[in-house]
Write a protein that holds these residues in place. Structure first.
Motif, PDB file in Angstrom:
ATOM      1  N   ASN A 175      -5.477   0.841  -8.569  1.00 29.89           N
ATOM      2  CA  ASN A 175      -6.063   1.992  -8.964  1.00 29.89           C
ATOM      3  C   ASN A 175      -6.358   2.808  -7.409  1.00 29.89           C
ATOM      4  N   PHE A 176      -6.241   4.265  -7.758  1.00 23.18           N
ATOM      5  CA  PHE A 176      -6.674   4.880  -6.636  1.00 23.18           C
ATOM      6  C   PHE A 176      -7.450   6.442  -6.946  1.00 23.18           C
ATOM      7  N   GLU A 177      -8.357   6.727  -6.291  1.00 24.62           N
ATOM      8  CA  GLU A 177      -9.203   7.812  -6.652  1.00 24.62           C
ATOM      9  C   GLU A 177      -9.106   9.064  -5.559  1.00 24.62           C
ATOM     10  N   SER A 178      -9.442  10.048  -5.845  1.00 24.79           N
ATOM     11  CA  SER A 178      -9.509  11.011  -4.889  1.00 24.79           C
ATOM     12  C   SER A 178     -10.360  10.720  -3.748  1.00 24.79           C
ATOM     13  N   ALA A 179      -9.766  11.255  -2.368  1.00 22.91           N
ATOM     14  CA  ALA A 179     -10.602  11.025  -1.233  1.00 22.91           C
ATOM     15  C   ALA A 179     -11.937  12.006  -1.364  1.00 22.91           C
ATOM     16  N   ALA A 180     -11.459  13.289  -1.960  1.00 24.70           N
ATOM     17  CA  ALA A 180     -12.596  14.125  -1.848  1.00 24.70           C
ATOM     18  C   ALA A 180     -12.810  14.944  -3.496  1.00 24.70           C
ATOM     19  N   ALA A 181     -13.620  15.487  -4.023  1.00 23.78           N
ATOM     20  CA  ALA A 181     -13.498  16.295  -5.127  1.00 23.78           C
ATOM     21  C   ALA A 181     -12.383  17.199  -5.026  1.00 23.78           C
ATOM     22  N   ALA A 182     -11.489  17.160  -6.167  1.00 21.49           N
ATOM     23  CA  ALA A 182     -10.412  18.074  -6.132  1.00 21.49           C
ATOM     24  C   ALA A 182      -9.267  17.872  -5.117  1.00 21.49           C
ATOM     25  N   SER A 183      -9.228  16.691  -4.386  1.00 21.57           N
ATOM     26  CA  SER A 183      -8.376  16.386  -3.355  1.00 21.57           C
ATOM     27  C   SER A 183      -7.212  15.642  -3.930  1.00 21.57           C
ATOM     28  N   PRO A 184      -5.815  16.030  -3.416  1.00 23.62           N
ATOM     29  CA  PRO A 184      -4.736  15.333  -3.985  1.00 23.62           C
ATOM     30  C   PRO A 184      -4.521  14.058  -3.067  1.00 23.62           C
ATOM     31  N   LYS A 185      -5.262  13.887  -1.923  1.00 31.37           N
ATOM     32  CA  LYS A 185      -5.207  12.581  -1.132  1.00 31.37           C
ATOM     33  C   LYS A 185      -5.844  11.573  -1.921  1.00 31.37           C
ATOM     34  N   LEU A 186      -5.180  10.487  -2.128  1.00 27.45           N
ATOM     35  CA  LEU A 186      -5.730   9.205  -3.022  1.00 27.45           C
ATOM     36  C   LEU A 186      -6.096   8.262  -2.008  1.00 27.45           C
ATOM     37  N   LEU A 187      -7.036   7.295  -2.350  1.00 25.65           N
ATOM     38  CA  LEU A 187      -7.389   6.165  -1.541  1.00 25.65           C
ATOM     39  C   LEU A 187      -7.300   5.044  -2.472  1.00 25.65           C
ATOM     40  N   PHE A 188      -7.069   3.950  -1.957  1.00 26.59           N
ATOM     41  CA  PHE A 188      -6.914   2.675  -2.988  1.00 26.59           C
ATOM     42  C   PHE A 188      -8.510   2.260  -3.224  1.00 26.59           C
ATOM     43  N   ALA A 189      -8.448   1.952  -4.664  1.00 26.43           N
ATOM     44  CA  ALA A 189      -9.762   1.611  -5.078  1.00 26.43           C
ATOM     45  C   ALA A 189      -9.826   0.210  -5.737  1.00 26.43           C
ATOM     46  N   GLY A 190      -8.673  -0.507  -5.508  1.00 23.55           N
ATOM     47  CA  GLY A 190      -8.836  -1.924  -6.126  1.00 23.55           C
ATOM     48  C   GLY A 190      -7.369  -2.302  -6.842  1.00 23.55           C
ATOM     49  N   SER A 191      -7.409  -3.572  -7.088  1.00 23.28           N
ATOM     50  CA  SER A 191      -6.366  -4.026  -7.925  1.00 23.28           C
ATOM     51  C   SER A 191      -6.665  -5.224  -8.592  1.00 23.28           C
ATOM     52  N   GLU A 192      -5.802  -5.661  -9.722  1.00 24.59           N
ATOM     53  CA  GLU A 192      -6.025  -6.565 -10.353  1.00 24.59           C
ATOM     54  C   GLU A 192      -4.722  -7.260 -10.955  1.00 24.59           C
ATOM     55  N   PRO A 193      -4.590  -8.486 -11.418  1.00 30.57           N
ATOM     56  CA  PRO A 193      -3.201  -8.860 -11.828  1.00 30.57           C
ATOM     57  C   PRO A 193      -2.980  -8.015 -13.202  1.00 30.57           C
ATOM     58  N   TRP A 194      -1.559  -7.690 -13.276  1.00 25.17           N
ATOM     59  CA  TRP A 194      -1.060  -7.233 -14.521  1.00 25.17           C
ATOM     60  C   TRP A 194      -0.608  -8.261 -15.396  1.00 25.17           C
ATOM     61  N   SER A 195      -1.187  -8.374 -16.591  1.00 25.82           N
ATOM     62  CA  SER A 195      -0.627  -9.142 -17.422  1.00 25.82           C
ATOM     63  C   SER A 195      -0.174  -8.526 -18.764  1.00 25.82           C
TER      64      SER A 195
END
Length: 184
Positions: free
Chosen positions: A164-184
Motif C-alpha cells: 500500500n502507498f499513499e500520497s506524501a501530501a495532499a494531491a501529490s504524485p509522490k507516494l510513500l510506503f504505507a504497509g504490506s500484507e501477504p497476498w493470498s
C-alpha cells in the motif's frame, strides 16, 4: 498396472496443486477497476502513472529498508522520508526487536513483478495506490552475531504481497510506503 496409474495420477495431482500454490507470482492477478472520489481531481492521469509512482516509491523504500537490515536494525529513522507517519512506528518496533537479536541481513531485496491492484483518490485529494508484488529475497542472507549464515535452508525466495502507498501530501504524485500484507 492399475496401481501404477493411481500413483501417476496422485503425482500429477500433487504437481498441479504445487503449481497452483505458486500461481500468485506467476499469472496475472485480477485487475481491480480504479476508482476515485466524486469530487477529487486525479493525481495520476493513468494506471501507468500510478504504477510508475508506486514502483519508484517501493524501490526507494527497499533500498533504505535493506540498508537498515544490513546494519542489524540500527538507525531505522532513515526510513522516515519513505514511509507514512502512520506506518513508521510499525517499522521502528519491528527493527527494534530485530536489533535485539544481534542478527543482520546481507544483500538486497528485489521484486519480480509489480502490478496495479487499485488506485483511488480520497475526497481530500490524496492518492492511495495498492499493488501486487512478488518480493524476491533470493539475494539476501540472515547472519547471526558471530557472522554465521543462519538463513533457513527451506526459506522461499519469492513472497507474494500486497503493498500500500499513499500520497506524501495532499494531491501529490509522490507516494510513500504505507504497509504490506501477504497476498493470498
Amino acid at each position: 498396472m492399475r496401481t501404477g496409474k493411481k500413483v501417476e495420477r496422485l503425482a500429477l495431482a500433487a504437481a498441479v496443486a504445487a503449481m497452483f500454490s505458486l500461481v500468485g507470482c506467476v499469472q496475472s492477478p485480477p485487475q481491480v477497476i480504479p476508482t476515485s472520489g466524486p469530487s477529487a481531481a486525479p493525481v495520476f492521469a493513468s494506471n501507468a502513472e500510478a504504477l510508475a509512482a508506486a514502483k519508484k516509491a517501493y524501490v526507494a523504500y527497499l533500498a533504505v529498508s535493506d540498508a537498515v537490515s544490513n546494519d542489524g536494525g540500527s538507525h531505522v529513522e532513515r526510513l522516515a522520508p519513505f514511509v507514512t507517519e502512520k506506518w513508521l512506528p510499525t517499522e521502528i518496533k519491528s527493527y527494534a526487536a530485530f536489533a535485539k537479536t544481534g542478527e543482520r541481513f546481507t544483500g538486497a531485496t528485489g521484486f519480480d513483478r509489480l502490478q496495479l491492484q487499485s488506485r483511488e483518490i480520497t475526497t481530500n485529494g490524496d492518492a492511495e495506490v495498492v499493488v501486487y508484488v512478488c518480493a524476491n529475497v533470493s539475494n539476501t542472507r540472515l547472519i547471526d552475531a558471530s557472522g554465521a549464515d543462519i538463513t533457513p535452508a527451506a526459506r522461499r525466495d519469492i513472497y507474494p504481497i500486497v503493498a500500500n502507498f499513499e500520497s506524501a501530501a495532499a494531491a501529490s504524485p509522490k507516494l510513500l510506503f504505507a504497509g504490506s500484507e501477504p497476498w493470498s
